[in-house]
Design a protein around this motif. Structure first.
Motif, PDB file in Angstrom:
ATOM      1  N   GLU A 236       0.852  -1.190   0.000  1.00 52.11           N
ATOM      2  CA  GLU A 236       0.000   0.000   0.000  1.00 52.11           C
ATOM      3  C   GLU A 236       0.889   1.242   0.000  1.00 52.11           C
ATOM      4  N   VAL A 237       0.570   2.179  -0.886  1.00 54.41           N
ATOM      5  CA  VAL A 237       1.294   3.446  -0.954  1.00 54.41           C
ATOM      6  C   VAL A 237       0.292   4.589  -0.806  1.00 54.41           C
ATOM      7  N   GLU A 238       0.789   5.764  -0.394  1.00 56.73           N
ATOM      8  CA  GLU A 238      -0.113   6.895  -0.197  1.00 56.73           C
ATOM      9  C   GLU A 238      -0.761   7.320  -1.505  1.00 56.73           C
ATOM     10  N   GLU A 239       0.035   7.476  -2.542  1.00 56.11           N
ATOM     11  CA  GLU A 239      -0.459   7.830  -3.867  1.00 56.11           C
ATOM     12  C   GLU A 239       0.394   7.100  -4.900  1.00 56.11           C
ATOM     13  N   GLY A 240      -0.161   6.948  -6.099  1.00 56.13           N
ATOM     14  CA  GLY A 240       0.622   6.352  -7.174  1.00 56.13           C
ATOM     15  C   GLY A 240       0.538   4.850  -7.268  1.00 56.13           C
ATOM     16  N   TRP A 241      -0.547   4.266  -6.744  1.00 58.12           N
ATOM     17  CA  TRP A 241      -0.643   2.807  -6.801  1.00 58.12           C
ATOM     18  C   TRP A 241      -0.775   2.300  -8.233  1.00 58.12           C
ATOM     19  N   ARG A 242      -1.401   3.099  -9.106  1.00 63.94           N
ATOM     20  CA  ARG A 242      -1.548   2.661 -10.487  1.00 63.94           C
ATOM     21  C   ARG A 242      -0.195   2.583 -11.207  1.00 63.94           C
ATOM     22  N   PRO A 243       0.649   3.629 -11.142  1.00 63.04           N
ATOM     23  CA  PRO A 243       1.975   3.500 -11.757  1.00 63.04           C
ATOM     24  C   PRO A 243       2.790   2.358 -11.150  1.00 63.04           C
ATOM     25  N   ARG A 247       4.365  -0.707 -13.184  1.00 62.56           N
ATOM     26  CA  ARG A 247       5.806  -0.965 -13.148  1.00 62.56           C
ATOM     27  C   ARG A 247       6.075  -2.427 -12.776  1.00 62.56           C
ATOM     28  N   LEU A 248       5.382  -2.922 -11.749  1.00 66.20           N
ATOM     29  CA  LEU A 248       5.597  -4.304 -11.316  1.00 66.20           C
ATOM     30  C   LEU A 248       5.152  -5.295 -12.384  1.00 66.20           C
ATOM     31  N   ALA A 249       4.020  -5.020 -13.018  1.00 65.10           N
ATOM     32  CA  ALA A 249       3.565  -5.909 -14.092  1.00 65.10           C
ATOM     33  C   ALA A 249       4.549  -5.896 -15.254  1.00 65.10           C
ATOM     34  N   GLY A 250       5.145  -4.726 -15.491  1.00 63.92           N
ATOM     35  CA  GLY A 250       6.087  -4.597 -16.591  1.00 63.92           C
ATOM     36  C   GLY A 250       7.359  -5.395 -16.409  1.00 63.92           C
ATOM     37  N   ILE A 251       7.710  -5.716 -15.173  1.00 61.09           N
ATOM     38  CA  ILE A 251       8.921  -6.507 -14.921  1.00 61.09           C
ATOM     39  C   ILE A 251       8.570  -7.969 -14.635  1.00 61.09           C
TER      40      ILE A 251
END
Length: 309
Positions: A236-243, A247-251
């Motif tokens: 969980e992150v404060e903002e930016g969960w979509r990027p 990023r994780l899917a991309g790797i």
């Protein structure tokens, strides 16, 4: 079989049919000491099971036992040894909590003096010490639930059945009731069967959980088995969960999105540390504020999502 090995209750092929519905369907289950949760949606058969165990309702088929006794033949003996907190509102409005709990203690066989002493102690335990002489009709829902709990405990039972004890309570009232239930099982050594349709409540207070649906057993397990660590990581992150998800899917990571929480699957047999490192590096590269990074744990409600065999 010694007393210590006798289950709190057990059923074998227990079935209860009404004219238009089957409330219990070939239920075979057993519970030991401690706090056992019985979870299921409304209409799942929870209250019916308790009434059969207390000898208040005959079964259509199958067998049951409570503390080694058979409800059909030893209902009175069971009710002397067991406390029962019913789901429905059943309190007389024109008497005080003290009068009612003393009466229930006398009904359980306690002499008058002992009944008054036990009533005072029990009402103090449930947090009604200062209010115990007021008529019950003026009590809040939370106070009425505490009176029902007190009358279930006043005769010092070996086992208590608590049917939806948090019904109608606000969040603070639920927390306080759950704390009382946990104390009954841990500090007072009384075995507890508590029913609820709120899954998270049972995770907080129970040692063992029985899940039923439509009168059939779905699962009976120790709570630690329901909440065991799974092969995935919650992020969980404060903002930016979509990027971060992109990023994780991309790797090559397998990512699922649940609101603001990402679940990153650890491949079978793989080192979880590699997945943790990948998440850490992605969070740093994107300059995100990390709120939570932990191994995901199962929850009771996951049982209802599992495919039926």
């Amino acid at each position: 079989m010694t007393t210590s090995t006798i289950p709190s209750f057990a059923t074998e092929g227990l079935t209860k049919r009404f004219p238009r519905v089957t409330a219990l369907d070939d239920l075979t289950v057993a519970a030991g000491t401690g706090v056992t949760g019985l979870v299921g949606a409304n209409g799942a058969g929870k209250s019916t099971l308790i009434k059969i165990l207390l000898g208040l309702l005959p079964a259509t088929a199958g067998r049951a036992s409570v503390l080694g006794m058979e409800p059909a033949a030893q209902g009175q003996e069971i009710r002397r040894a067991v406390g029962y907190m019913p789901e429905h509102d059943c309190l007389p409005p024109d008497v005080s909590a003290t009068e009612f709990v003393v009466h229930m203690a006398r009904m359980s066989g306690l002499p008058r003096t002992a009944a008054r002493e036990r009533a005072a102690d029990t009402l103090r335990h449930v947090g009604l010490d200062e209010e115990r002489y007021r008529p019950i009709g003026g009590y809040s829902t939370g106070m009425r639930q505490r009176v029902k709990l007190a009358q279930a405990l006043v005769h010092d039972p070996r086992l208590v059945f608590l049917d939806e004890p948090t019904n109608g309570l606000d969040p603070q009232g639920r927390d306080e009731m759950l704390a009382l239930i946990r104390r009954i099982g841990t500090e007072f050594g009384i075995s507890v069967l508590v029913t609820s349709h709120l899954l998270g409540e049972l995770e907080r207070v129970c040692d063992h959980v029985i899940v039923i649906d439509g009168g059939r057993l779905l699962r009976s397990s120790a709570i630690r088995e329901f909440t065991r660590a799974s092969e995935s990581i919650a992020v969980e992150v404060e903002e930016g969960w979509r990027p971060l998800a992109d990023r994780l899917a991309g790797i090559g990571e397998e990512v699922a999105v649940e609101g603001r929480v990402l679940t990153v699957r650890v491949p079978a047999g793989a080192d979880p540390g590699r997945t943790y490192d990948a998440v850490r590096d992605a969070v740093c590269d994107l300059n995100l504020s990390l709120v939570r990074l932990e191994q995901r744990r199962g929850r009771i409600e996951d049982v209802f999502k599992e495919p039926v065999a």
